[in-house]
Design a protein around this motif. Structure first.
Motif, PDB file in Angstrom:
ATOM      1  N   HIS A 220      46.443  20.140 -24.832  1.00  9.21           N
ATOM      2  CA  HIS A 220      46.700  21.214 -23.861  1.00  9.21           C
ATOM      3  C   HIS A 220      45.792  21.076 -22.645  1.00  9.21           C
ATOM      4  CE1 HIS A 220      48.389  23.152 -27.576  1.00  9.21           C
ATOM      5  NE2 HIS A 220      49.381  23.257 -26.718  1.00  9.21           N
ATOM      6  N   ILE A 223      47.368  19.312 -19.841  1.00  6.62           N
ATOM      7  CA  ILE A 223      48.376  20.108 -19.125  1.00  6.62           C
ATOM      8  C   ILE A 223      47.687  21.144 -18.224  1.00  6.62           C
ATOM      9  CG2 ILE A 223      50.371  21.669 -19.402  1.00  6.62           C
ATOM     10  CD1 ILE A 223      50.953  18.902 -20.577  1.00  6.62           C
ATOM     11  N   THR A 224      46.684  21.822 -18.788  1.00  8.92           N
ATOM     12  CA  THR A 224      46.065  22.910 -18.023  1.00  8.92           C
ATOM     13  C   THR A 224      45.135  22.398 -16.928  1.00  8.92           C
ATOM     14  OG1 THR A 224      44.391  23.103 -19.750  1.00  8.92           O
ATOM     15  CG2 THR A 224      46.204  24.646 -19.867  1.00  8.92           C
ATOM     16  N   GLU A 274      52.199  22.530 -15.170  1.00 13.37           N
ATOM     17  CA  GLU A 274      52.739  21.766 -16.301  1.00 13.37           C
ATOM     18  C   GLU A 274      53.614  20.620 -15.790  1.00 13.37           C
ATOM     19  OE1 GLU A 274      54.539  23.312 -20.427  1.00 13.37           O
ATOM     20  OE2 GLU A 274      55.966  23.529 -18.775  1.00 13.37           O
ATOM     21  N   LEU A 292      53.720  17.454 -24.342  1.00  6.91           N
ATOM     22  CA  LEU A 292      53.349  18.683 -25.050  1.00  6.91           C
ATOM     23  C   LEU A 292      53.982  19.833 -24.257  1.00  6.91           C
ATOM     24  CD1 LEU A 292      51.553  20.051 -27.198  1.00  6.91           C
ATOM     25  CD2 LEU A 292      49.644  19.877 -25.612  1.00  6.91           C
ATOM     26  N   ASP A 294      54.316  23.334 -25.161  1.00 10.94           N
ATOM     27  CA  ASP A 294      54.131  24.749 -25.505  1.00 10.94           C
ATOM     28  C   ASP A 294      52.953  25.400 -24.788  1.00 10.94           C
ATOM     29  OD1 ASP A 294      52.286  23.188 -27.143  1.00 10.94           O
ATOM     30  OD2 ASP A 294      51.814  25.112 -28.068  1.00 10.94           O
ATOM     31  N   THR A 295      52.396  24.746 -23.780  1.00  7.05           N
ATOM     32  CA  THR A 295      51.175  25.290 -23.173  1.00  7.05           C
ATOM     33  C   THR A 295      51.441  26.664 -22.551  1.00  7.05           C
ATOM     34  OG1 THR A 295      50.519  23.042 -22.692  1.00  7.05           O
ATOM     35  CG2 THR A 295      49.309  24.775 -21.540  1.00  7.05           C
ATOM     36  N   TYR A 296      52.551  26.794 -21.852  1.00  5.81           N
ATOM     37  CA  TYR A 296      52.848  28.082 -21.189  1.00  5.81           C
ATOM     38  C   TYR A 296      53.941  28.820 -21.951  1.00  5.81           C
ATOM     39  CZ  TYR A 296      49.803  25.978 -17.807  1.00  5.81           C
ATOM     40  OH  TYR A 296      48.713  25.383 -17.229  1.00  5.81           O
ATOM     41  N   GLY A 302      58.329  24.755 -20.637  1.00  7.22           N
ATOM     42  CA  GLY A 302      58.103  23.416 -21.205  1.00  7.22           C
ATOM     43  C   GLY A 302      59.355  22.566 -21.285  1.00  7.22           C
ATOM     44  N   ASP A 326      53.343  22.815 -30.364  1.00  2.00           N
ATOM     45  CA  ASP A 326      52.106  23.061 -31.114  1.00  2.00           C
ATOM     46  C   ASP A 326      51.809  24.550 -31.308  1.00  2.00           C
ATOM     47  OD1 ASP A 326      49.665  22.038 -32.352  1.00  2.00           O
ATOM     48  OD2 ASP A 326      48.595  22.771 -30.586  1.00  2.00           O
TER      49      ASP A 326
END
Ligand SMILES: Nc1ncnc2c1ncn2[C@@H]1O[C@H](COP(=O)(O)OP(=O)(O)OP(=O)(O)O)[C@@H](O)[C@H]1O
Ligand SMILES: O=P(O)(O)OC[C@H]1O[C@H](OP(=O)(O)OP(=O)(O)O)[C@H](O)[C@@H]1O
Ligand SMILES: O=C(O)c1cccnc1
Ligand SMILES: [Mg+2]
Length: 550
Positions: A220, A223-224, A274, A292, A294-296, A302, A326
Motif C-alpha cells: 500500500h 500506492i499511497t 492510485e 494492489l 484496495d488502497t482506496y 481500484g 488485501d
C-alpha cells in the motif's frame, strides 16, 4: 554418481543452517553427558525413538519434515575449540578437565539413524526417526533433532492443509517473513511451506538458498506515495507493435474515461494518486503488471484504475497479470473484479482479459479458505502470511525423543497417562495398503520379528487397548524405515525440495479422504504386532510397582 557425490554437489541448494551446531541444545544434555562419562558409561549403547503423540491442527495426519537438516547436523557434529572454551567457563569448576578432551573428539560416526522418507505422511506413535549408537552421543543429539523436526513438520503439515483447502487449481504464495517467529522461523517457514504445497514465497533469501520460486506484488505504501499523474517523471513506454515510445498516462486517462461509462463508475471518485502509482509500476514492469487495488476503494477506484492501465498496456502490446485485493470481503470483491474483467473482455474482444489473475491476501487462514469456497469466489491465488508461518492454530508439534533400549535391553517410560507410555525396544514400522491403493494401517513390530508379508493375514493390535484388534490382509506392504546415516555418512541420495514436495503429494494421495478431511476426520490406525503387544505389556507390568493398601 555415488550417494556421497550426489549429496555433496555444490549446486545442491539446501544449504546447511549455520546456527545448527552441537551447542544448539539444552544445558542438561552436556551435564548428563558428563555424569554418564563420570560413571564410565562411554561404551554403553542406546536406542532412541523420535515421535509425536498427536496430530496437529485437530487433524489426523502429519507431514514429516526436517530430515535432511538432521543429517546435515550429524555430518557437522563436532564441538569446536570455542565451544569447548565456552563450556569450560560455563560448567561447574568441579568438572574434570579430561571430560573436555573426550567431548572434543566426539563425532556422529558411530551413530546409526533410520528414518521415514522426508515428506511422508506420518502418524502418532510411529517413530519418524530411530537413532542408535553410543549412549552419550545419541543423548546429546536429542534437543537439536527435535528442534529440527518439530517446526519443519508442523509447517509442512500446515501448508499441506492450506493446499487441501485451496484445491489444486489455486496458487498459494507464502508472504509471512515479516510476521514469522524471527529470521530462522521465517526461513524455515518458507522452506517447509513450499514442501507442503505452496507455489512460491516472497522471501528472497529462501528463494536463493532453496531454489523456491519467488513472487510478489507491491505494498500500500507504493500506492499511497503518489498523489497525481502529473508528478510522474517517466511517462512513456515502448509500443511493442511499432517500437515507438508512447505516453502511458495519456492512454490510461483516455481508457479510464471510456471505462467509467461502460462500468458506471464515476471518474471523480477514483483516486488519481492510485492511478499514478499503477501507471508508474506498469512502466517499471510492463510484462509483469500486478496491481494492489484496495488502497482506496476496490469498486470505486481500484478496479477502474487497474483496468484503464491494463487496457493501455494492451494497446502497446503488453498483457497485464492481474490484481491483489488485501482487505474487505474477498469473495464479493473477487467476484466483482472477475465480472468486470469478463465484461471488458467481451466489450473490447480481448479474451485473455477475462482470465486476469486475482490474488487475495489479508489474514487468511484455513477456515477463511473453506468459507470462501462455500461462498464461491473468483480468487486464483492466495498470499498468506501470519497464520501460515506462525502456525497460529497450533504453534507446536509435540515430538519427543525417548530412550527405548540400553545395551540391548529394552527400556520403558511409565506414565499415569496410558497413551504416554513409551513402546520399548528396537522396532520397525510398516505401512499396509488395501486393494484400492489407500493406506490401511501402520504396523510396528519388534525389529527381531520377521517383517509382515503382503496378501497374508496379519493380526494388528491397538498398542494399549486389549479389545481393539483386527486381522488385516494387506495387498501391499511398505517398510517405512531406511538407514539414512551410518559409518559417518549419509546413506541415501537426498531428494531436492521439489522432489520432497512431490513426495508429499504422492504420500497424501494414498491417505483416505475421510482421514484428511478438515472437520472431524477419521483417525488413522496405528497398530503393533501381537509379539510387540505382549512384550510391551509384560514389561509394563514388570516395571509397575504393586501398590499396598493399609
Ligand atoms: N468473504 C469472506 N468470508 C470470510 N472471511 C473473509 C471474507 N473476506 C475477508 N475475510 C476475512 O475477514 C477478515 C477481515 O479483516 P478485517 O476485519 O481486519 O477487515 P479489513 O478488510 O482488513 O479491513 P480494513 O479495511 O480495516 O483493513 C480477514 O481475516 C479476511 O481474510
Ligand atoms: O495478512 P497476512 O496473512 O499476514 O499476509 C501478509 C500481509 O502482509 C502484507 O501487508 P501488511 O499488513 O504488512 O501491510 P499492508 O497493510 O501495506 O498490506 C500483505 O498486504 C498482507 O496483508
Ligand atoms: O508481494 C506481496 O504482495 C507481499 C509480500 C509480502 C507480504 N505481503 C505481500
Ligand atoms: Mg495487511
Amino acid at each position: 554418481m555415488s550417494v556421497d557425490e550426489s549429496n555433496n554437489v555444490h549446486t545442491r541448494l539446501q544449504v546447511h543452517n549455520c546456527v545448527v551446531q552441537p551447542l544448539l541444545t539444552d544445558l542438561y544434555q552436556i551435564t548428563m553427558a558428563y555424569a554418564y562419562w563420570k560413571s564410565e558409561k562411554t561404551s554403553d549403547t542406546a536406542v532412541f525413538d523420535l515421535f509425536f503423540r498427536q496430530n496437529p491442527f485437530q487433524g489426523e495426519f502429519t507431514i514429516f519434515g526436517g530430515l535432511e537438516e538432521c543429517l546435515r547436523f550429524l555430518e557437522n557434529f563436532n564441538y569446536s575449540d570455542s565451544d569447548i572454551e565456552y563450556l569450560k567457563k560455563t560448567l561447574p569448576p568441579t568438572i574434570e578437565q579430561s571430560f573436555f578432551g573426550y567431548l572434543k573428539e566426539l563425532t556422529a560416526k558411530d551413530v546409526k539413524l533410520y528414518a521415514i522418507d522426508e515428506g511422508s505422511v506420518v502418524f502418532p506413535r510411529v517413530p519418524l526417526i530411530r537413532v542408535e549408537g553410543p549412549l552419550i552421543v545419541v543423548q546429546l543429539l536429542e534437543t537439536t533433532l527435535l528442534t529440527l523436526v518439530n517446526f519443519s513438520s508442523l509447517m509442512a503439515t500446515n501448508a499441506a492443509r492450506y493446499r487441501m483447502a485451496a484445491g489444486d487449481n489455486v496458487s498459494l504464495l507464502e508472504f509471512g517473513l515479516r510476521r514469522a517467529q524471527g529470521p530462522d522461523g521465517g526461513l524455515s517457514a518458507s522452506k517447509y511451506a513450499y514442501i507442503g504445497g505452496f507455489d512460491g514465497t516472497s522471501n528472497l533469501l529462501a528463494g536463493k538458498m532453496f531454489n523456491i520460486p519467488v513472487k510478489g506484488t507491491h505494498a500500500h505504501a507504493y500506492i499511497t506515495s503518489f498523489s497525481n499523474p502529473s508528478e510522474l517523471k517517466t511517462k512513456t513506454l515502448i509500443n511493442l507493435n511499432n517500437g515507438k515510445e508512447q505516453d502511458l498516462i495519456d492512454l490510461t486517462l483516455s481508457w479510464r474515461t471510456t471505462l467509467s461509462n461502460l462500468l458506471h463508475i464515476s471518474e471523480s471518485q477514483a483516486s488519481d494518486g492510485e492511478l499514478a502509482a499503477l501507471v508508474s509500476f506498469a512502466i517499471a514492469f510492463p510484462e509483469g503488471f500486478v496491481a494492489l487495488i484496495d488502497t482506496y476503494d476496490v469498486n470505486k477506484s481500484g478496479i477502474l484504475n487497474f483496468c484503464a492501465v491494463a487496457l493501455a498496456l494492451n494497446d502497446l502490446g503488453y498483457k497485464a497479470i492481474g490484481v491483489r485485493i488485501d482487505s474487505g470481503d474477498l469473495a464479493y470483491l473477487s467476484n466483482k473484479s472477475r465480472e468486470t474483467f469478463v465484461k471488458i473482455a467481451k466489450e473490447f474482444n480481448i479474451p485473455w482479459f477475462a482470465n486476469l489473475t486475482i490474488i487475495a491476501s489479508n489474514d487468511i487462514n484455513e477456515e477463511t479458505i473453506w468459507s470462501l469456497n462455500d461462498q464461491k469466489h473468483s480468487i486464483d491465488c492466495f498470499g498468506i502470511g501470519t497464520h501460515l508461518v506462525t502456525c497460529q492454530r497450533q504453534p507446536a508439534l509435540g515430538c519427543v525423543y525417548k530412550l527405548v533400549e540400553v545395551n540391548g535391553t529394552p527400556r520403558i517410560k511409565l506414565s499415569q497417562d496410558g497413551s504416554k507410555i513409551t513402546m520399548p525396544g528396537k522396532k520397525d514400522a510398516f505401512r499396509l495398503y488395501g486393494a484400492d491403493g489407500f493406506a490401511l494401517i501402520d504396523l510396528l513390530k519388534k525389529s527381531v520379528e520377521d517383517p509382515p508379508i503382503a496378501k497374508t493375514k496379519l493380526l494388528c493390535r491397538h498398542p494399549f487397548d486389549q479389545k481393539k484388534r483386527a486381522f488385516v490382509v494387506p495387498s501391499e506392504i511398505k517398510p517405512l524405515y531406511k538407514v539414512y546415516w551410518e559409518n559417518g555418512r549419509i546413506m541415501q541420495r537426498l531428494p531436492d525440495l521439489k522432489e520432497v514436495r512431490e513426495h508429499v503429494k504422492e504420500s497424501l494421495r494414498t491417505i483416505r479422504p475421510d482421514i484428511k478431511r478438515n472437520l472431524n476426520p477419521t483417525p488413522y490406525k496405528v497398530s503393533v504386532s501381537d509379539d510387540l503387544y505382549e512384550f510391551m505389556h509384560e514389561l509394563w507390568m514388570r516395571n509397575t510397582p504393586i501398590g499396598e493398601l493399609s
